[in-house]
Design a protein around this motif. Sequence first.
Motif, mmCIF file in Angstrom:
data_model
loop_
_atom_site.group_PDB
_atom_site.id
_atom_site.type_symbol
_atom_site.label_atom_id
_atom_site.label_comp_id
_atom_site.label_asym_id
_atom_site.label_seq_id
_atom_site.Cartn_x
_atom_site.Cartn_y
_atom_site.Cartn_z
ATOM 1 N N MET A 161 0.817 -1.208 0.000
ATOM 2 C CA MET A 161 0.000 0.000 0.000
ATOM 3 C C MET A 161 0.861 1.273 0.000
ATOM 4 S SD MET A 161 -2.951 -1.195 -0.303
ATOM 5 C CE MET A 161 -4.123 0.102 0.011
ATOM 6 N N ALA A 162 2.017 1.178 0.633
ATOM 7 C CA ALA A 162 2.924 2.321 0.631
ATOM 8 C C ALA A 162 3.382 2.634 -0.798
ATOM 9 C CB ALA A 162 4.129 2.047 1.526
ATOM 10 N N LYS A 163 3.653 1.596 -1.571
ATOM 11 C CA LYS A 163 4.058 1.784 -2.964
ATOM 12 C C LYS A 163 2.903 2.356 -3.795
ATOM 13 C CE LYS A 163 7.446 0.872 -4.364
ATOM 14 N NZ LYS A 163 8.672 1.700 -4.607
ATOM 15 N N PHE A 164 1.687 1.899 -3.512
ATOM 16 C CA PHE A 164 0.513 2.418 -4.218
ATOM 17 C C PHE A 164 0.340 3.910 -3.935
ATOM 18 C CE2 PHE A 164 -4.030 3.514 -3.883
ATOM 19 C CZ PHE A 164 -4.395 3.362 -5.220
ATOM 20 N N LYS A 165 0.497 4.307 -2.687
ATOM 21 C CA LYS A 165 0.367 5.713 -2.320
ATOM 22 C C LYS A 165 1.469 6.559 -2.965
ATOM 23 C CE LYS A 165 -0.596 6.648 1.999
ATOM 24 N NZ LYS A 165 -0.521 6.613 3.477
ATOM 25 N N GLU A 166 2.639 5.959 -3.128
ATOM 26 C CA GLU A 166 3.744 6.671 -3.786
ATOM 27 C C GLU A 166 3.406 6.973 -5.242
ATOM 28 O OE1 GLU A 166 8.241 5.526 -5.257
ATOM 29 O OE2 GLU A 166 7.569 4.770 -3.306
ATOM 30 N N TYR A 167 2.893 5.960 -5.955
ATOM 31 C CA TYR A 167 2.519 6.161 -7.359
ATOM 32 C C TYR A 167 1.302 7.082 -7.487
ATOM 33 C CZ TYR A 167 5.788 2.534 -8.794
ATOM 34 O OH TYR A 167 6.933 1.815 -9.034
ATOM 35 N N ASN B 196 -7.980 5.641 4.657
ATOM 36 C CA ASN B 196 -6.551 5.363 4.571
ATOM 37 C C ASN B 196 -6.167 4.384 5.668
ATOM 38 O OD1 ASN B 196 -3.806 5.375 4.186
ATOM 39 N ND2 ASN B 196 -3.507 7.542 4.629
ATOM 40 N N GLU B 197 -6.250 3.109 5.346
ATOM 41 C CA GLU B 197 -5.998 2.042 6.310
ATOM 42 C C GLU B 197 -4.926 1.092 5.765
ATOM 43 O OE1 GLU B 197 -9.779 0.246 6.980
ATOM 44 O OE2 GLU B 197 -10.617 2.021 7.971
ATOM 45 N N PRO B 198 -4.333 0.250 6.601
ATOM 46 C CA PRO B 198 -3.251 -0.646 6.150
ATOM 47 C C PRO B 198 -3.627 -1.540 4.971
ATOM 48 C CG PRO B 198 -3.330 -0.605 8.539
ATOM 49 C CD PRO B 198 -4.527 0.146 8.062
ATOM 50 N N GLU B 199 -4.909 -1.939 4.857
ATOM 51 C CA GLU B 199 -5.283 -2.873 3.799
ATOM 52 C C GLU B 199 -6.309 -2.314 2.820
ATOM 53 O OE1 GLU B 199 -6.346 -6.688 5.245
ATOM 54 O OE2 GLU B 199 -4.321 -7.157 5.948
ATOM 55 N N TYR C 28 -7.183 -5.203 -0.158
ATOM 56 C CA TYR C 28 -6.549 -6.513 -0.233
ATOM 57 C C TYR C 28 -7.540 -7.561 -0.707
ATOM 58 C CZ TYR C 28 -3.704 -10.539 1.087
ATOM 59 O OH TYR C 28 -2.983 -11.692 1.059
ATOM 60 N N ASN C 29 -7.113 -8.354 -1.691
ATOM 61 C CA ASN C 29 -7.931 -9.446 -2.223
ATOM 62 C C ASN C 29 -7.458 -10.742 -1.580
ATOM 63 O OD1 ASN C 29 -9.091 -11.516 -3.790
ATOM 64 N ND2 ASN C 29 -9.186 -10.190 -5.589
ATOM 65 N N SER C 30 -8.222 -11.247 -0.611
ATOM 66 C CA SER C 30 -7.805 -12.441 0.127
ATOM 67 C C SER C 30 -7.811 -13.700 -0.736
ATOM 68 C CB SER C 30 -8.724 -12.644 1.342
ATOM 69 O OG SER C 30 -10.078 -12.748 0.925
ATOM 70 N N CYS D 230 -4.656 -13.220 -2.810
ATOM 71 C CA CYS D 230 -3.515 -12.834 -1.956
ATOM 72 C C CYS D 230 -2.715 -11.674 -2.569
ATOM 73 C CB CYS D 230 -2.604 -14.031 -1.699
ATOM 74 S SG CYS D 230 -3.415 -15.380 -0.816
ATOM 75 N N CYS D 231 -3.410 -10.618 -2.935
ATOM 76 C CA CYS D 231 -2.736 -9.446 -3.511
ATOM 77 C C CYS D 231 -3.616 -8.221 -3.294
ATOM 78 C CB CYS D 231 -2.469 -9.651 -5.001
ATOM 79 S SG CYS D 231 -3.982 -9.728 -5.992
ATOM 80 N N TYR D 232 -3.058 -7.048 -3.547
ATOM 81 C CA TYR D 232 -3.831 -5.816 -3.495
ATOM 82 C C TYR D 232 -4.393 -5.530 -4.880
ATOM 83 C CZ TYR D 232 -1.958 -4.969 1.133
ATOM 84 O OH TYR D 232 -1.653 -5.082 2.463
ATOM 85 N N GLN D 233 -5.625 -5.052 -4.918
ATOM 86 C CA GLN D 233 -6.310 -4.891 -6.200
ATOM 87 C C GLN D 233 -7.097 -3.587 -6.220
ATOM 88 O OE1 GLN D 233 -9.120 -8.007 -6.959
ATOM 89 N NE2 GLN D 233 -9.630 -7.283 -9.006
ATOM 90 N N ILE D 234 -7.038 -2.895 -7.381
ATOM 91 C CA ILE D 234 -7.881 -1.713 -7.583
ATOM 92 C C ILE D 234 -9.283 -2.211 -7.940
ATOM 93 C CG2 ILE D 234 -8.285 0.326 -9.010
ATOM 94 C CD1 ILE D 234 -5.294 0.568 -9.380
ATOM 95 N N LYS D 235 -10.229 -1.940 -7.082
ATOM 96 C CA LYS D 235 -11.580 -2.474 -7.263
ATOM 97 C C LYS D 235 -12.562 -1.428 -7.822
ATOM 98 C CE LYS D 235 -10.975 -5.983 -3.696
ATOM 99 N NZ LYS D 235 -11.460 -6.555 -2.412
#
Length: 232
Positions: free
Chosen positions: A1-7, A24-27, A46-48, A51-56
């Motif tokens: 998520m930190a990388k996502f916020k950077e981009y 703005n939460e950890p997941e 987070y997509n359980s 097992c990855c983060y996803q733009i929904k």
Amino acid sequence: MAKFKEYLKDYFVYEGKECRYIRNEPERIRATSAKEGCLWLIYTSYNSRDCCYQIKTFENNHTCGRDFGSNLADRKWVASKLVKVLETRPDLTLKEAKDHMVEEYNVQLHDKIIARALKAARKQVIRKKGEQYGKIQDNLSELLRNNPCSTAMMWTIPQPESLALFDRLYISLEACKLRFKAGCRRLIGLDGCFLKGYYGGQLLSGIEQDGNNHFFIISYAVVDSENTETYK
């Protein structure tokens, strides 16, 4: 998520908008434009199952104008972008840095911000390069382990109350030695060039020509300057 916020910050700087986080939460993160009534929206979580983060959710429709008073491009952000440039262009000037930010990130910055960011970026690059000297001995040991019969030596200058300083380095790979004996002319030339990084020095090399008149490097060394002592 930190990388996502950077981009996400890079995107908002390029578009000249102000970002507002609704959540703005950890997941999970939900963000939109800070301008009231703008329809732009992005939601990532987070997509359980995978097992990855996803733009929904992504509504890529800005209904607000460019904000020339945006302060997202602060000194820390600018410095992080200039570090990447300084690693390949250590002599980067203030004007070149300013032009780079305009070309790559579409942002016009004040000279004071660029100057401070460039100074901070140089310190980061110098610190990173300085740390590499402490790893030279480990790198040489690994080189000899994977390339038996090669030659890899380093000289240092002892210091009374601190770690030794790097003096010079010599490397000659076994494969290059064998190639020279097998099919190259029995004539060795010497060449050198200046190292343009922060710590300077010179790169010396022993070269010759093969059967196709191509230059072939037998060995190379990193020294402080080209003189009789270093050629020995």
